[in-house]
Design an enzyme around this catalytic site. Structure first.
Site, PDB file in Angstrom:
ATOM      1  N   SER A   1       7.882   6.327  14.374  1.00 59.41           N
ATOM      2  CA  SER A   1       8.497   6.695  13.089  1.00 59.41           C
ATOM      3  C   SER A   1       8.636   8.208  13.115  1.00 59.41           C
ATOM      4  O   SER A   1       7.958   8.884  13.913  1.00 59.41           O
ATOM      5  CB  SER A   1       7.555   6.274  11.961  1.00 59.41           C
ATOM      6  OG  SER A   1       7.929   6.868  10.737  1.00 59.41           O
TER       7      SER A   1
ATOM      8  N   TYR B   1      -0.895   5.867   8.179  1.00 58.01           N
ATOM      9  CA  TYR B   1       0.389   5.592   8.837  1.00 58.01           C
ATOM     10  C   TYR B   1       0.771   6.760   9.760  1.00 58.01           C
ATOM     11  O   TYR B   1       1.150   6.551  10.914  1.00 58.01           O
ATOM     12  CB  TYR B   1       1.456   5.372   7.762  1.00 58.01           C
ATOM     13  CG  TYR B   1       2.786   4.853   8.273  1.00 58.01           C
ATOM     14  CD1 TYR B   1       2.950   3.519   8.614  1.00 58.01           C
ATOM     15  CD2 TYR B   1       3.878   5.706   8.410  1.00 58.01           C
ATOM     16  CE1 TYR B   1       4.173   3.046   9.069  1.00 58.01           C
ATOM     17  CE2 TYR B   1       5.103   5.238   8.862  1.00 58.01           C
ATOM     18  CZ  TYR B   1       5.251   3.901   9.187  1.00 58.01           C
ATOM     19  OH  TYR B   1       6.465   3.431   9.648  1.00 58.01           O
TER      20      TYR B   1
HETATM   21  N1  LIG Z   1      11.789   0.760   7.502  1.00 58.80           N
HETATM   22  C1  LIG Z   1      11.505   2.041   7.682  1.00 58.80           C
HETATM   23  O1  LIG Z   1      11.873   2.896   6.847  1.00 58.80           O
HETATM   24  C2  LIG Z   1      10.771   2.473   8.921  1.00 58.80           C
HETATM   25  C3  LIG Z   1      10.769   3.832   9.244  1.00 58.80           C
HETATM   26  C4  LIG Z   1      10.095   4.244  10.374  1.00 58.80           C
HETATM   27  C5  LIG Z   1       9.439   3.334  11.178  1.00 58.80           C
HETATM   28  N2  LIG Z   1       9.438   2.016  10.849  1.00 58.80           N
HETATM   29  C6  LIG Z   1       8.722   1.094  11.722  1.00 58.80           C
HETATM   30  O2  LIG Z   1       9.576   0.048  12.096  1.00 58.80           O
HETATM   31  C7  LIG Z   1       8.775  -1.085  12.485  1.00 58.80           C
HETATM   32  C8  LIG Z   1       9.351  -2.337  11.883  1.00 58.80           C
HETATM   33  O3  LIG Z   1       9.197  -2.284  10.475  1.00 58.80           O
HETATM   34  P1  LIG Z   1      10.358  -2.727   9.459  1.00 58.80           P
HETATM   35  O4  LIG Z   1      10.816  -1.512   8.768  1.00 58.80           O
HETATM   36  O5  LIG Z   1      11.319  -3.582  10.143  1.00 58.80           O
HETATM   37  O6  LIG Z   1       9.459  -3.531   8.389  1.00 58.80           O
HETATM   38  P2  LIG Z   1       9.411  -5.099   8.025  1.00 58.80           P
HETATM   39  O7  LIG Z   1       8.247  -5.229   7.102  1.00 58.80           O
HETATM   40  O8  LIG Z   1      10.740  -5.544   7.557  1.00 58.80           O
HETATM   41  O9  LIG Z   1       9.091  -5.806   9.422  1.00 58.80           O
HETATM   42  C9  LIG Z   1       7.821  -5.691  10.023  1.00 58.80           C
HETATM   43  C10 LIG Z   1       7.467  -7.019  10.686  1.00 58.80           C
HETATM   44  O10 LIG Z   1       6.175  -6.879  11.299  1.00 58.80           O
HETATM   45  C11 LIG Z   1       5.444  -8.067  11.014  1.00 58.80           C
HETATM   46  N3  LIG Z   1       4.003  -7.808  11.066  1.00 58.80           N
HETATM   47  C12 LIG Z   1       3.230  -7.188  10.142  1.00 58.80           C
HETATM   48  N4  LIG Z   1       1.938  -7.224  10.509  1.00 58.80           N
HETATM   49  C13 LIG Z   1       1.890  -7.876  11.698  1.00 58.80           C
HETATM   50  C14 LIG Z   1       0.839  -8.234  12.582  1.00 58.80           C
HETATM   51  N5  LIG Z   1      -0.451  -7.929  12.309  1.00 58.80           N
HETATM   52  N6  LIG Z   1       1.145  -8.910  13.714  1.00 58.80           N
HETATM   53  C15 LIG Z   1       2.433  -9.246  13.985  1.00 58.80           C
HETATM   54  N7  LIG Z   1       3.461  -8.962  13.187  1.00 58.80           N
HETATM   55  C16 LIG Z   1       3.193  -8.274  12.057  1.00 58.80           C
HETATM   56  C17 LIG Z   1       5.898  -8.488   9.625  1.00 58.80           C
HETATM   57  O11 LIG Z   1       5.613  -9.850   9.357  1.00 58.80           O
HETATM   58  C18 LIG Z   1       7.376  -8.170   9.675  1.00 58.80           C
HETATM   59  O12 LIG Z   1       8.134  -9.291  10.130  1.00 58.80           O
HETATM   60  C19 LIG Z   1       7.350  -0.758  12.044  1.00 58.80           C
HETATM   61  O13 LIG Z   1       6.598  -0.335  13.166  1.00 58.80           O
HETATM   62  C20 LIG Z   1       7.541   0.389  11.072  1.00 58.80           C
HETATM   63  O14 LIG Z   1       6.399   1.198  10.992  1.00 58.80           O
HETATM   64  C21 LIG Z   1      10.089   1.560   9.736  1.00 58.80           C
END
Ligand SMILES: NC(=O)c1ccc[n+]([C@@H]2O[C@H](COP(=O)([O-])OP(=O)(O)OC[C@H]3O[C@@H](n4cnc5c(N)ncnc54)[C@H](O)[C@@H]3O)[C@@H](O)[C@H]2O)c1
Length: 278
Positions: free
Chosen positions: A143, A156
């Site tokens: 991130s 985080y």
């Molecule tokens: N959306 C944003 O703004 C953003 C920004 C920077 C980084 N990220 C990163 O992107 C990645 C994906 O997140 P997203 O934004 O798609 O969110 P999201 O919540 O839509 O998807 C995350 C997925 O991870 C799964 N998950 C959660 N805990 C878990 C576990 N213990 N074991 C297996 N699966 C698990 C959830 O069920 C979900 O399907 C993450 O690493 C997040 O930190 C997101």
């Protein structure tokens, strides 16, 4: 790695958001898919809609914070398809709290899902990827929180800084070994996904988060709005990842304007100035 067709992709957090977009793009590239998520029902539903033959797809309930789950995921992927060519360590969670309000269980949950998952995956996938023929690539979803220190996101931020430096270290080690394994680290800013409702998937063993103080709640509200109003989509992230893998590019920072804040932070460090507030 330029060839994707008939190669195998393993993607964690594939039921939602960026992981689902990665799975959709990988399916369109003609890859075989091993999809993992803690939300088994949502993963099964998402997998049904993917343009991929049944014998080229497997889904698995995995809690990425548990080493035994990652070990079993690796066994299944190598056992079923004979190799892994694209490994996306993507599952992640967040919790918006002031640093002194985060409990030990909050820290363990967030570091477990965001950082230990990548540690486990490196241990259980890399030796087998080194032993296989041909090119492969690892993409770790960090991130911009791995490059900046946004308030009310201490656990985080720590987890994502960990993922960035772990990825950099892995990259330099693999290069030194002349291994045919590329590494990229994805550092998005705000992307409209379900990340702001991460507590929906908090495993029972970590208990529930305590209610936020008024100050934390205000940050939480702002964070939710920022996520929802993110201008680049999960599909944009997946496309940026596939471009980076094809070009063997390490840093993937799709939100170009955030680099100003990263530059300022780096200058603060080099000039030994106190941190500029974000
Ligand atoms: N959306 C944003 O703004 C953003 C920004 C920077 C980084 N990220 C990163 O992107 C990645 C994906 O997140 P997203 O934004 O798609 O969110 P999201 O919540 O839509 O998807 C995350 C997925 O991870 C799964 N998950 C959660 N805990 C878990 C576990 N213990 N074991 C297996 N699966 C698990 C959830 O069920 C979900 O399907 C993450 O690493 C997040 O930190 C997101």
């Amino acid at each position: 790695m330029r060839e994707f067709k008939d190669r195998t992709a393993v993607i964690t957090g594939a039921a939602s958001g960026i992981g689902l977009a990665l799975a959709q793009r990988a399916a369109r590239e003609g890859m075989r898919l091993v999809l993992a998520d803690i939300d088994e029902a949502k993963l099964a539903e998402a997998a049904k809609a993917l343009p991929v033959a049944a014998d080229a797809l497997c889904t698995r309930r995995v809690d990425v914070s548990r080493e035994e789950d990652i070990a079993a995921l690796a066994d299944e992927a190598f056992g079923r398809f004979g190799g892994v060519h694209l490994l996306c360590n993507n599952a992640g969670v967040g919790l918006t709290r002031l640093a002194w309000e985060l409990t030990t269980a909050d820290w363990e949950w967030i570091l477990g899902v965001n950082l230990w998952s990548v540690v486990h995956a490196i241990r259980h996938f890399v030796p087998r990827m080194l032993a296989q023929e041909g090119e492969s690539h690892i993409v770790n979803t960090a991130s911009v929180a791995g490059l900046l220190s946004t308030p009310a996101m201490a656990a985080y931020n720590v987890s994502k800084h960990g993922v960035v430096t772990l990825s950099e270290t892995l990259y330099t080690e693999l290069r030194a070994q002349q291994a045919k394994i590329g590494v990229s680290v994805l550092c998005p800013a705000w992307v409209p996904t379900a990340i702001h409702t991460s507590e929906r998937n908090r495993p029972q063993r970590f208990g529930e988060a305590a209610p936020p103080s008024a100050a934390s709640a205000a940050y939480q509200e702002r964070m939710g709005q920022a996520v929802k109003s993110g201008r680049l989509t999960a599909d944009d992230m997946a496309n940026a990842v596939f471009d980076a893998v094809a070009a063997d590019r390490f840093y993937v920072i799709p939100h170009g304007r955030i680099k100003q804040a990263v530059r300022l932070r780096m200058e603060d460090i080099l000039e030994e100035r106190n941190p500029t507030p974000l």
